[in-house]
Design a protein around this motif. Structure first.
Motif, PDB file in Angstrom:
ATOM      1  N   THR A  70      46.206  27.722  32.183  1.00  0.00           N
ATOM      2  CA  THR A  70      47.333  28.593  32.511  1.00  0.00           C
ATOM      3  C   THR A  70      47.014  30.004  32.019  1.00  0.00           C
ATOM      4  O   THR A  70      46.181  30.181  31.121  1.00  0.00           O
ATOM      5  CB  THR A  70      48.630  28.086  31.856  1.00  0.00           C
ATOM      6  OG1 THR A  70      48.430  27.997  30.438  1.00  0.00           O
ATOM      7  CG2 THR A  70      49.031  26.724  32.402  1.00  0.00           C
ATOM      8  N   PRO A  71      47.651  31.029  32.605  1.00  0.00           N
ATOM      9  CA  PRO A  71      47.395  32.401  32.142  1.00  0.00           C
ATOM     10  C   PRO A  71      47.572  32.545  30.635  1.00  0.00           C
ATOM     11  O   PRO A  71      48.603  32.181  30.082  1.00  0.00           O
ATOM     12  CB  PRO A  71      48.430  33.220  32.913  1.00  0.00           C
ATOM     13  CG  PRO A  71      48.665  32.439  34.160  1.00  0.00           C
ATOM     14  CD  PRO A  71      48.584  30.997  33.754  1.00  0.00           C
ATOM     15  N   LEU A  90      42.952  34.839  32.812  1.00  0.00           N
ATOM     16  CA  LEU A  90      43.987  35.768  33.264  1.00  0.00           C
ATOM     17  C   LEU A  90      44.718  35.264  34.504  1.00  0.00           C
ATOM     18  O   LEU A  90      45.949  35.148  34.514  1.00  0.00           O
ATOM     19  CB  LEU A  90      43.360  37.134  33.553  1.00  0.00           C
ATOM     20  CG  LEU A  90      42.610  37.770  32.367  1.00  0.00           C
ATOM     21  CD1 LEU A  90      41.900  39.038  32.795  1.00  0.00           C
ATOM     22  CD2 LEU A  90      43.572  38.028  31.213  1.00  0.00           C
ATOM     23  N   LYS A  91      43.956  34.939  35.569  1.00  0.00           N
ATOM     24  CA  LYS A  91      44.566  34.450  36.805  1.00  0.00           C
ATOM     25  C   LYS A  91      43.490  33.864  37.707  1.00  0.00           C
ATOM     26  O   LYS A  91      42.292  34.038  37.463  1.00  0.00           O
ATOM     27  CB  LYS A  91      45.303  35.580  37.539  1.00  0.00           C
ATOM     28  CG  LYS A  91      44.378  36.702  38.020  1.00  0.00           C
ATOM     29  CD  LYS A  91      45.156  37.763  38.787  1.00  0.00           C
ATOM     30  CE  LYS A  91      44.229  38.874  39.292  1.00  0.00           C
ATOM     31  NZ  LYS A  91      44.954  39.899  40.066  1.00  0.00           N
ATOM     32  N   GLN A  92      43.929  33.184  38.760  1.00  0.00           N
ATOM     33  CA  GLN A  92      43.008  32.643  39.750  1.00  0.00           C
ATOM     34  C   GLN A  92      42.972  33.589  40.950  1.00  0.00           C
ATOM     35  O   GLN A  92      44.010  33.979  41.489  1.00  0.00           O
ATOM     36  CB  GLN A  92      43.421  31.245  40.202  1.00  0.00           C
ATOM     37  CG  GLN A  92      42.413  30.578  41.117  1.00  0.00           C
ATOM     38  CD  GLN A  92      42.818  29.162  41.496  1.00  0.00           C
ATOM     39  OE1 GLN A  92      43.995  28.819  41.489  1.00  0.00           O
ATOM     40  NE2 GLN A  92      41.849  28.331  41.840  1.00  0.00           N
ATOM     41  N   LEU A  98      38.027  31.912  38.673  1.00  0.00           N
ATOM     42  CA  LEU A  98      38.922  32.309  37.598  1.00  0.00           C
ATOM     43  C   LEU A  98      38.549  33.695  37.094  1.00  0.00           C
ATOM     44  O   LEU A  98      37.376  33.995  36.881  1.00  0.00           O
ATOM     45  CB  LEU A  98      38.847  31.309  36.439  1.00  0.00           C
ATOM     46  CG  LEU A  98      38.992  29.822  36.774  1.00  0.00           C
ATOM     47  CD1 LEU A  98      38.992  28.997  35.490  1.00  0.00           C
ATOM     48  CD2 LEU A  98      40.248  29.551  37.583  1.00  0.00           C
ATOM     49  N   ASP A 132      48.440  44.085  32.409  1.00  0.00           N
ATOM     50  CA  ASP A 132      48.568  44.035  33.868  1.00  0.00           C
ATOM     51  C   ASP A 132      47.178  44.037  34.508  1.00  0.00           C
ATOM     52  O   ASP A 132      46.442  45.015  34.408  1.00  0.00           O
ATOM     53  CB  ASP A 132      49.389  45.223  34.368  1.00  0.00           C
ATOM     54  CG  ASP A 132      49.616  45.182  35.873  1.00  0.00           C
ATOM     55  OD1 ASP A 132      49.425  44.096  36.467  1.00  0.00           O
ATOM     56  OD2 ASP A 132      49.984  46.224  36.447  1.00  0.00           O
ATOM     57  N   TYR A 133      46.831  42.925  35.185  1.00  0.00           N
ATOM     58  CA  TYR A 133      45.549  42.800  35.872  1.00  0.00           C
ATOM     59  C   TYR A 133      45.758  42.615  37.376  1.00  0.00           C
ATOM     60  O   TYR A 133      44.908  42.047  38.063  1.00  0.00           O
ATOM     61  CB  TYR A 133      44.764  41.610  35.312  1.00  0.00           C
ATOM     62  CG  TYR A 133      44.374  41.766  33.869  1.00  0.00           C
ATOM     63  CD1 TYR A 133      43.173  42.371  33.507  1.00  0.00           C
ATOM     64  CD2 TYR A 133      45.215  41.320  32.846  1.00  0.00           C
ATOM     65  CE1 TYR A 133      42.821  42.520  32.171  1.00  0.00           C
ATOM     66  CE2 TYR A 133      44.874  41.466  31.512  1.00  0.00           C
ATOM     67  CZ  TYR A 133      43.675  42.063  31.179  1.00  0.00           C
ATOM     68  OH  TYR A 133      43.317  42.215  29.860  1.00  0.00           O
ATOM     69  N   GLY A 134      46.894  43.091  37.872  1.00  0.00           N
ATOM     70  CA  GLY A 134      47.207  42.930  39.286  1.00  0.00           C
ATOM     71  C   GLY A 134      46.264  43.671  40.215  1.00  0.00           C
ATOM     72  O   GLY A 134      46.080  43.282  41.369  1.00  0.00           O
ATOM     73  N   SER A 137      40.840  42.176  41.945  1.00  0.00           N
ATOM     74  CA  SER A 137      40.683  41.148  42.966  1.00  0.00           C
ATOM     75  C   SER A 137      39.190  40.863  43.159  1.00  0.00           C
ATOM     76  O   SER A 137      38.342  41.378  42.427  1.00  0.00           O
ATOM     77  CB  SER A 137      41.324  41.590  44.282  1.00  0.00           C
ATOM     78  OG  SER A 137      40.685  42.755  44.773  1.00  0.00           O
TER      79      SER A 137
END
Length: 211
Positions: A70-71, A90-92, A98, A132-134, A137
């Motif tokens: 999980t994050p 951090l995220k998938q 990952l 914030d890693y939005g 990509s």
């Protein structure tokens, strides 16, 4: 004669199959056996449809993420340059890989993509509040056109020193800004845990360990 017998045989075969009106016996006789054989091979398989599925029709779906990842989870890398290092998940990404970070200021691991097959999830978690890693990509890791392989000439083949390329200053500054809120929230124990490399010593068995 042999030619007339072949012509009679072809005519009888066409009459039996109901195709006598569509065949030209004179043309067949002129072509001979070899010509007829070539004609058969040319037309064979023309109307067959390919059974291959177009790649466009296949929809790429990201693999399902493991329940214990999980994050904020701390992972142990099992392969690659940083194998044995503890990192933060951090995220998938859309590709299914990952996105992880060291953070870089703690153990020197930059933003990277890893396969979940080569990770061990631990029970330790890090608070990602404020980070914030939005903007990161799969395109973030794309190679620039200048780094693509080019054909080597004679001078390049005998060159002793190769040009070394690392992380750009822009990416370093961007990662530092993204990691800063998380690094500030890390306790001294968490920092020491992330800095320590994982390794097995004598009488330590992986199947008996609890991560």
């Amino acid at each position: 004669s042999r030619g007339s017998s072949v012509e009679q045989f072809l005519a009888a075969l066409a009459a039996a199959s109901g195709l006598q009106g569509r065949t030209d016996r004179g043309q067949r006789a002129a072509m001979g056996k070899a010509g007829q054989a070539r004609q058969v091979f040319k037309t064979f398989g023309k109307n067959k449809k390919s059974g291959k599925v177009k790649t466009e029709d296949k929809k790429k779906t990201a693999p399902k993420l493991k329940k214990d990842i999980t994050p904020g989870s701390v992972l142990i890398l099992l392969a690659g340059r940083f194998r044995g290092t503890r990192v933060v998940f951090l995220k998938q990404l859309e590709s299914g890989l990952l996105l992880i970070t060291g953070p870089y200021a703690v153990n020197g691991v930059p933003l990277r993509r890893v396969n979940q097959r080569f990770c061990i999830a631990t029970s330790t978690k890090v608070d990602l509040k404020g980070a914030d890693y939005g903007s990161v990509s799969d395109a973030y890791f794309a190679r620039s056109a200048s780094k693509k392989k080019t054909k080597k000439d004679e001078s390049g083949f005998f060159a002793t020193e190769a040009e070394k390329t690392g992380i750009s200053e822009e990416k370093k500054a961007g990662q530092k800004k993204m990691d800063e809120p998380m690094v500030k929230g890390l306790s001294a124990d968490h920092k020491a845990y992330l800095k320590a490399r994982f390794s097995l010593s004598a009488k330590m068995y992986p199947h008996e360990l609890k991560f």
